[in-house]
Design an enzyme around this catalytic site. Structure first.
Site, mmCIF file in Angstrom:
data_model
loop_
_atom_site.group_PDB
_atom_site.id
_atom_site.type_symbol
_atom_site.label_atom_id
_atom_site.label_comp_id
_atom_site.label_asym_id
_atom_site.label_seq_id
_atom_site.Cartn_x
_atom_site.Cartn_y
_atom_site.Cartn_z
ATOM 1 N N SER A 64 0.880 -1.179 0.000
ATOM 2 C CA SER A 64 0.000 0.000 0.000
ATOM 3 C C SER A 64 0.911 1.220 0.000
ATOM 4 C CB SER A 64 -0.928 -0.022 1.219
ATOM 5 O OG SER A 64 -0.195 -0.201 2.409
ATOM 6 N N GLU B 133 1.338 5.515 0.737
ATOM 7 C CA GLU B 133 0.828 6.699 1.446
ATOM 8 C C GLU B 133 1.305 7.973 0.755
ATOM 9 O OE1 GLU B 133 0.937 6.549 5.769
ATOM 10 O OE2 GLU B 133 1.691 8.606 5.795
ATOM 11 N N ALA C 254 -1.811 18.283 10.292
ATOM 12 C CA ALA C 254 -1.999 18.545 11.723
ATOM 13 C C ALA C 254 -3.173 19.491 11.952
ATOM 14 C CB ALA C 254 -0.722 19.127 12.303
ATOM 15 N N HIS D 22 -6.754 9.352 5.895
ATOM 16 C CA HIS D 22 -6.292 9.551 7.268
ATOM 17 C C HIS D 22 -7.210 10.583 7.918
ATOM 18 C CE1 HIS D 22 -1.918 8.004 6.814
ATOM 19 N NE2 HIS D 22 -2.634 7.567 5.793
ATOM 20 N N GLY E 136 -3.318 12.253 16.198
ATOM 21 C CA GLY E 136 -2.713 13.458 15.629
ATOM 22 C C GLY E 136 -1.863 14.173 16.656
ATOM 23 N N ASP E 137 -1.080 15.101 16.159
ATOM 24 C CA ASP E 137 -0.201 15.882 17.038
ATOM 25 C C ASP E 137 -0.832 17.223 17.376
ATOM 26 O OD1 ASP E 137 1.979 14.138 17.361
ATOM 27 O OD2 ASP E 137 2.520 14.508 15.267
ATOM 28 N N TYR F 285 3.879 1.633 16.976
ATOM 29 C CA TYR F 285 5.207 2.236 17.143
ATOM 30 C C TYR F 285 6.223 1.203 17.645
ATOM 31 C CZ TYR F 285 2.760 6.554 16.299
ATOM 32 O OH TYR F 285 2.015 7.541 15.689
ATOM 33 N N PHE G 84 13.449 14.165 11.057
ATOM 34 C CA PHE G 84 12.075 13.803 11.385
ATOM 35 C C PHE G 84 12.048 12.559 12.290
ATOM 36 C CE2 PHE G 84 8.121 11.487 10.182
ATOM 37 C CZ PHE G 84 7.252 12.337 10.846
ATOM 38 N N HIS H 114 3.755 -1.172 3.721
ATOM 39 C CA HIS H 114 3.137 0.144 3.501
ATOM 40 C C HIS H 114 4.279 1.125 3.234
ATOM 41 C CE1 HIS H 114 0.057 3.277 4.000
ATOM 42 N NE2 HIS H 114 0.941 3.956 4.696
HETATM 43 P P1 FAD Z 1 -1.991 7.077 19.577
HETATM 44 O O1 FAD Z 1 -2.894 5.949 19.282
HETATM 45 O O2 FAD Z 1 -2.581 8.321 20.094
HETATM 46 O O3 FAD Z 1 -0.941 6.511 20.563
HETATM 47 C C1 FAD Z 1 0.393 6.876 20.677
HETATM 48 C C2 FAD Z 1 0.912 6.422 22.021
HETATM 49 O O4 FAD Z 1 0.809 7.512 22.940
HETATM 50 C C3 FAD Z 1 0.128 5.293 22.616
HETATM 51 O O5 FAD Z 1 0.627 4.042 22.220
HETATM 52 C C4 FAD Z 1 0.234 5.547 24.098
HETATM 53 O O6 FAD Z 1 1.403 4.979 24.602
HETATM 54 C C5 FAD Z 1 0.330 7.058 24.191
HETATM 55 N N1 FAD Z 1 -0.982 7.647 24.470
HETATM 56 C C6 FAD Z 1 -1.709 8.431 23.634
HETATM 57 N N2 FAD Z 1 -2.850 8.829 24.223
HETATM 58 C C7 FAD Z 1 -2.843 8.282 25.453
HETATM 59 C C8 FAD Z 1 -3.760 8.301 26.535
HETATM 60 N N3 FAD Z 1 -4.907 8.985 26.473
HETATM 61 N N4 FAD Z 1 -3.439 7.601 27.641
HETATM 62 C C9 FAD Z 1 -2.301 6.901 27.713
HETATM 63 N N5 FAD Z 1 -1.391 6.849 26.726
HETATM 64 C C10 FAD Z 1 -1.663 7.518 25.614
HETATM 65 N N6 FAD Z 1 -0.409 12.533 11.997
HETATM 66 C C11 FAD Z 1 -1.191 13.425 11.360
HETATM 67 O O7 FAD Z 1 -1.379 14.552 11.857
HETATM 68 N N7 FAD Z 1 -1.814 13.130 10.171
HETATM 69 C C12 FAD Z 1 -1.679 11.917 9.563
HETATM 70 O O8 FAD Z 1 -2.244 11.678 8.504
HETATM 71 C C13 FAD Z 1 -0.836 10.939 10.220
HETATM 72 N N8 FAD Z 1 -0.669 9.708 9.678
HETATM 73 C C14 FAD Z 1 0.079 8.775 10.347
HETATM 74 C C15 FAD Z 1 0.175 7.475 9.809
HETATM 75 C C16 FAD Z 1 0.930 6.501 10.459
HETATM 76 C C17 FAD Z 1 1.001 5.109 9.857
HETATM 77 C C18 FAD Z 1 1.609 6.828 11.662
HETATM 78 C C19 FAD Z 1 2.457 5.792 12.351
HETATM 79 C C20 FAD Z 1 1.509 8.106 12.213
HETATM 80 C C21 FAD Z 1 0.735 9.089 11.577
HETATM 81 N N9 FAD Z 1 0.579 10.369 12.116
HETATM 82 C C22 FAD Z 1 -0.216 11.292 11.454
HETATM 83 C C23 FAD Z 1 1.273 10.766 13.361
HETATM 84 C C24 FAD Z 1 0.411 10.651 14.631
HETATM 85 O O9 FAD Z 1 -0.732 11.455 14.527
HETATM 86 C C25 FAD Z 1 1.242 11.058 15.828
HETATM 87 O O10 FAD Z 1 2.286 10.170 16.040
HETATM 88 C C26 FAD Z 1 0.488 11.307 17.141
HETATM 89 O O11 FAD Z 1 1.405 11.861 18.090
HETATM 90 C C27 FAD Z 1 -0.090 10.079 17.814
HETATM 91 O O12 FAD Z 1 -1.259 9.684 17.238
HETATM 92 P P2 FAD Z 1 -1.493 8.127 16.963
HETATM 93 O O13 FAD Z 1 -2.921 7.905 16.651
HETATM 94 O O14 FAD Z 1 -0.496 7.671 15.989
HETATM 95 O O15 FAD Z 1 -1.101 7.398 18.297
#
Ligand code: FAD
Length: 305
Positions: free
Chosen positions: A23, A25, A59, A85, A116-117, A156, A227, A277
């Protein structure tokens, strides 16, 4: 150790490994020129028959319209399955639900659901929108209520920079699976051992969904290494050595990048990995070459740009 330890295809005959799935991206284009490059890349890679092509979400929803337009066009053209996404930063549930519903109505059936960040960038503290989804788990559950979407989430292998430990990360991944996630796509990594050990831990923890390695061909070593540092992905010294002295030599850099990524994916194939991917950075050449080495050949009529 591997998903399919009985790979019968030694290195020399890997191109006959029949069940490789890929796939791709992309990110939504900002300018007309970038849009042209994006569709050129999509049209070059589409004939390889990817499982899906996904489009990132900037973001805080900064690319909302552009992501939607790109994904909707992919859906309309119907050549490759699109995935959108979606993050829950800076928006209430109603707004996010409306976006997901809009995708469903446009024929999109796959969402990559992410927290998201924060707008201040990676490393800043995440604050959920007062009426928003509080986490990626809540977002997955919300999306599943809107339609029977296929939902991919992040994983991760070197743990997320915000997480306390790899075990905390695994617990969080499990919660995303319990909320309905169908697949995880990993953050990129450069040492296969890291992914393989992570996969062992995931399976030992009873998490059964596919965890697809995210592969980042290093188009630009300096940029990617910068990055990676922020994203918590380690860059081994041997990799830096391979790109040493090539900052002003993009042609050689590109050849080295293709070699490095090809070694990585072929090494994973040896461990039974079949799904990949690719973070394309909207460029087809490196990824096309790597897919060729994986044995993929064009399957469809190539569409005119
Ligand atoms: P999360 O599911 O939020 O988890 C990350 C880790 O943080 C968890 O494993 C946990 O240990 C900890 N954590 C988070 N929330 C909590 C909580 N409430 N309680 C306890 N622990 C917690 N970013 C974008 O803005 N746009 C995109 O399109 C995008 N695409 C991505 C695609 C992929 C394949 C990946 C790997 C990352 C992508 N990101 C994207 C980056 C991502 O949004 C960031 O890394 C963000 O900081 C975390 O979101 P997440 O959903 O990846 O992780």
């Amino acid at each position: 150790m591997s998903e399919n330890p009985s790979c019968e295809f030694p290195r020399a005959s890997r191109t006959h490994c029949p069940d490789i799935r890929v796939s791709f991206e992309f990110f939504p284009p900002k300018t007309v020129a970038m849009e042209a490059m994006l569709w050129e890349s999509i049209n070059r890679l589409a004939p390889l028959g990817p499982s899906f092509m996904s489009v990132t979400y900037g973001a805080g929803g900064s690319t909302r319209e552009r992501t939607h337009a790109t994904v909707a066009r992919l859906a309309k053209e119907g050549v490759v399955k699109p995935a959108a996404h979606l993050t829950c930063v800076g928006a209430g549930r109603e707004e996010i639900d409306a976006i997901a519903k809009g995708y469903w109505d446009a024929g999109v059936r796959h969402i990559v659901a992410l927290r998201g960040d924060p707008p201040e960038g990676l490393g800043a503290k995440f604050m959920a929108h007062p009426e928003g989804y509080e986490s990626s788990c809540a977002l997955v559950a919300g999306i599943k209520k809107i339609g029977d979407f296929e939902v991919s989430v992040s994983a991760y292998p070197e743990r997320h920079p915000e997480s306390l430990s790899l075990d905390a990360d695994l617990d969080f991944l499990r919660a995303k699976v319990d909320a309905g996630a169908n697949r995880a796509i990993t953050q990129f990594f450069f040492e296969n051992e890291i992914y393989l050990r992570y996969l062992d831990r995931i399976r030992a923890a009873g998490i059964e969904i596919p965890v697809v390695p995210g592969v980042m061909p290093m188009q630009n070593f300096k940029q990617t290494a910068g990055f990676a540092k922020k994203a918590g992905a380690s860059v081994p010294q041997w990799l830096a050595d391979r790109f040493e002295g090539l900052d002003d030599d993009p042609q050689t850099r590109s050849l080295v990048a293709a070699t490095v990524a090809a070694e990585q994916v072929l090494g994973l194939v040896d461990h039974g990995v079949r799904d990949f991917h690719f973070y394309t950075n909207n460029r087809a050449d490196l990824v096309y070459a790597i897919c060729h080495l994986l044995g993929l050949r064009p399957k469809l009529e190539q569409k005119a740009a």
